[in-house]
Scaffold this active site. Structure first.
Site, short mmCIF file in Angstrom:
data_model
loop_
_atom_site.label_atom_id
_atom_site.label_comp_id
_atom_site.label_asym_id
_atom_site.label_seq_id
_atom_site.Cartn_x
_atom_site.Cartn_y
_atom_site.Cartn_z
N THR A 72 -6.87 6.31 10.05
CA THR A 72 -6.74 5.23 9.09
C THR A 72 -8.01 4.38 9.20
OG1 THR A 72 -5.34 3.37 8.38
CG2 THR A 72 -5.45 3.79 10.74
N THR A 73 -8.17 3.37 8.35
CA THR A 73 -9.39 2.55 8.40
C THR A 73 -9.49 1.87 9.76
OG1 THR A 73 -8.90 2.12 6.09
CG2 THR A 73 -10.73 0.91 7.05
N HIS B 16 -5.66 3.59 -1.58
CA HIS B 16 -7.00 3.90 -1.08
C HIS B 16 -7.39 5.29 -1.58
CE1 HIS B 16 -9.71 4.11 2.80
NE2 HIS B 16 -10.37 4.42 1.70
N GLY C 93 1.27 -1.46 4.24
CA GLY C 93 1.63 -0.13 3.77
C GLY C 93 2.54 0.63 4.71
N HIS C 94 1.97 1.13 5.80
CA HIS C 94 2.66 2.10 6.65
C HIS C 94 4.05 1.64 7.09
CE1 HIS C 94 3.32 4.49 10.35
NE2 HIS C 94 2.74 5.44 9.62
N GLU D 273 -8.61 0.37 -2.85
CA GLU D 273 -9.47 0.38 -1.66
C GLU D 273 -10.41 1.56 -1.78
OE1 GLU D 273 -7.03 0.76 1.79
OE2 GLU D 273 -6.02 -1.12 1.42
N ASN E 26 0.86 -1.19 0.00
CA ASN E 26 0.00 0.00 0.00
C ASN E 26 0.90 1.24 0.00
OD1 ASN E 26 -1.41 2.29 1.10
ND2 ASN E 26 -3.09 0.91 1.60
N ARG F 202 -7.24 12.71 0.89
CA ARG F 202 -6.15 13.21 1.74
C ARG F 202 -4.78 12.75 1.25
NH1 ARG F 202 -7.19 9.89 7.29
NH2 ARG F 202 -9.26 10.72 7.02
N HIS F 203 -4.73 11.63 0.53
CA HIS F 203 -3.43 11.22 -0.02
C HIS F 203 -3.54 10.88 -1.51
CE1 HIS F 203 -5.17 7.48 1.40
NE2 HIS F 203 -4.74 7.60 2.63
N ASP G 61 -0.13 4.49 -0.17
CA ASP G 61 -0.86 5.72 0.18
C ASP G 61 0.06 6.78 0.79
OD1 ASP G 61 -3.22 4.53 -0.54
OD2 ASP G 61 -3.93 4.22 1.50
N HIS G 62 0.98 6.31 1.65
CA HIS G 62 1.75 7.30 2.42
C HIS G 62 2.89 7.94 1.63
CE1 HIS G 62 -0.97 6.76 5.56
NE2 HIS G 62 -0.69 5.48 5.70
N GLU H 176 -10.85 -9.51 3.06
CA GLU H 176 -9.56 -9.17 3.66
C GLU H 176 -9.81 -9.04 5.16
OE1 GLU H 176 -7.15 -6.08 1.86
OE2 GLU H 176 -6.29 -5.55 3.82
N HIS I 195 -3.51 -4.65 7.61
CA HIS I 195 -3.60 -3.52 8.53
C HIS I 195 -2.69 -3.72 9.73
CE1 HIS I 195 -5.03 0.19 10.17
NE2 HIS I 195 -5.72 0.37 9.07
N GLY I 196 -1.76 -2.77 9.87
CA GLY I 196 -0.87 -2.75 11.03
C GLY I 196 0.25 -3.78 11.00
N ARG J 97 2.73 18.88 1.54
CA ARG J 97 3.44 20.07 1.08
C ARG J 97 2.88 20.62 -0.24
NH1 ARG J 97 8.45 21.88 2.79
NH2 ARG J 97 8.45 21.74 5.04
N ARG K 207 -9.55 7.90 -0.97
CA ARG K 207 -10.49 8.31 0.08
C ARG K 207 -11.39 9.42 -0.41
NH1 ARG K 207 -8.75 6.36 5.41
NH2 ARG K 207 -10.53 7.51 6.14
#
Ligand code: PXP
Length: 245
Positions: free
Chosen positions: A100-101, A43, A213-214, A70, A7, A49-50, A9-10, A151, A191-192, A18, A45
Site C-alpha cells: 500500500t502507499t 487509487h 478504506g481498508h 489518488e 476508499n 492491481r485493483h 480500492d479493496h 493529506e 491511511h490506516g 479472481r 495505480r
C-alpha cells in the site's frame, strides 16, 4: 464538520484476484454514498492491481458525491485525470512492489515536477491535494508547489504499537496540521485509520476530510458496507477541530 471519504480500492481487489465482474465497484460507491459518505476515493495505480480506468469513468459519471482520485505523478495517469475530471486528485508516491502507499510524497525534492502537475490538473478544474508525511519541510514545499490541500499520512501513527512512539507520531501530526493551517493549506488525513485509532486521529486539529478504506471494507464483511460506513461516521461525529489546549 469532519467529512468522510471512503476508499473503495479493496472492493476492486476482491474482483481482480479472481478476474470476475463482481463485486461491483460502482454499486459499492453508491452504498457508501447513501450511507452518508461525503466522497469516494480510488487509487488508479500504475500496475492496475485493483481499480481500472473504466471504474474511474463510471464512478465519475454516476456518483453524486465527490470523487477523489489518488494517483502518482505520472503523465499517462495525469492525462486520464484531465479527461475524467474528478472533483479532487491526491498525488501520492507509488512503488510497484509496495503493499500500500508506504510513505508520503517527497515534495521537497520534486517540487518543480509536482508544481507542473498541479498546474495541469487545476487547469482542468481539479482540486489537488498532496499526500505528505507530517513534516514541516514537506508542508512548506506543498505551499511552494501551489497545492491548496494536503493529506497528512496517518499510517505511521496508526500502525505504531509502542505508546511513546505512537504519542510522538500523534504530536507530529498535530504540529503539521496546525502549521499547514497557519500557512493557508486545507488539511485532510488518511491511511490506516480504523475505529480504534479514530478517537486519537480526531485530536488532530484543522481537519476537513478523513480518507478511510481498508478498515471499512474489512468491517463490511461482518456488518455490511452500509453499517460499516455509518459506524465510522458516528465515530467521527464529535469532531470539534481537535483544539485541546
Ligand atoms: N489516503 C491515501 C493517500 C492512501 O493512499 C490510502 C490507501 O490507499 C488511504 C488514504 C486509505 O488508507 P486505508 O486503506 O489504510 O484506510
Amino acid at each position: 464538520m469532519l467529512k468522510l471519504g471512503v476508499n473503495i480500492d479493496h472492493v476492486a481487489t476482491l474482483r481482480q484476484v479472481r478476474g470476475t465482474f463482481y463485486p461491483d465497484v460502482l454499486a459499492a460507491g453508491q452504498v457508501c454514498e447513501s450511507a452518508g459518505a461525503h466522497g469516494i476515493t480510488v487509487h488508479l495505480r500504475e500496475d492496475r492491481r485493483h481499480i481500472q480506468v473504466e471504474d474511474v469513468y463510471k464512478l465519475k459519471k454516476n456518483l453524486k458525491v465527490s470523487l477523489n482520485l489518488e494517483m502518482a505523478n505520472n503523465p499517462e495517469i495525469a492525462d486520464i485525470a484531465v479527461d475524467v475530471r474528478p472533483c479532487e486528485v491526491c498525488l501520492v508516491p507509488e512503488k510497484r512492489e509496495e503493499l500500500t502507499t508506504e510513505g508520503g510524497l517527497d515534495v521537497v525534492s520534486q517540487k518543480k515536477e509536482i508544481r507542473q502537475c498541479i498546474a495541469l490538473l487545476e487547469k482542468a478544474g481539479i482540486i489537488v491535494s498532496l499526500f505528505i508525511d507530517p513534516d514541516r519541510g514537506q508542508v512548506e514545499a506543498a505551499v511552494d508547489a501551489g497545492a491548496p490541500y494536503i493529506e497528512l499520512h496517518t499510517g505511521a501513527f496508526c500502525g505504531e504499537a509502542d505508546v511513546v512512539r505512537r504519542n510522538q507520531e500523534l504530536k507530529r501530526l498535530m504540529d503539521a496540521a496546525v502549521y499547514a493551517d497557519k500557512l493557508g493549506l486545507k488539511v485532510n488525513a488518511g491511511h490506516g485509520i480504523n475505529l480504534e485509532t479514530l478517537p486519537d486521529v480526531m485530536k488532530i486539529p484543522c481537519l476537513y476530510t478523513l480518507n478511510i478504506g481498508h478498515s471499512i471494507i474489512a468491517r463490511a464483511l461482518f456488518a455490511g458496507l452500509e453499517n460499516a460506513v455509518k459506524e465510522m461516521l458516528a465515530g467521527m461525529s464529535g469532531y470539534d477541530g481537535g483544539r485541546r489546549q
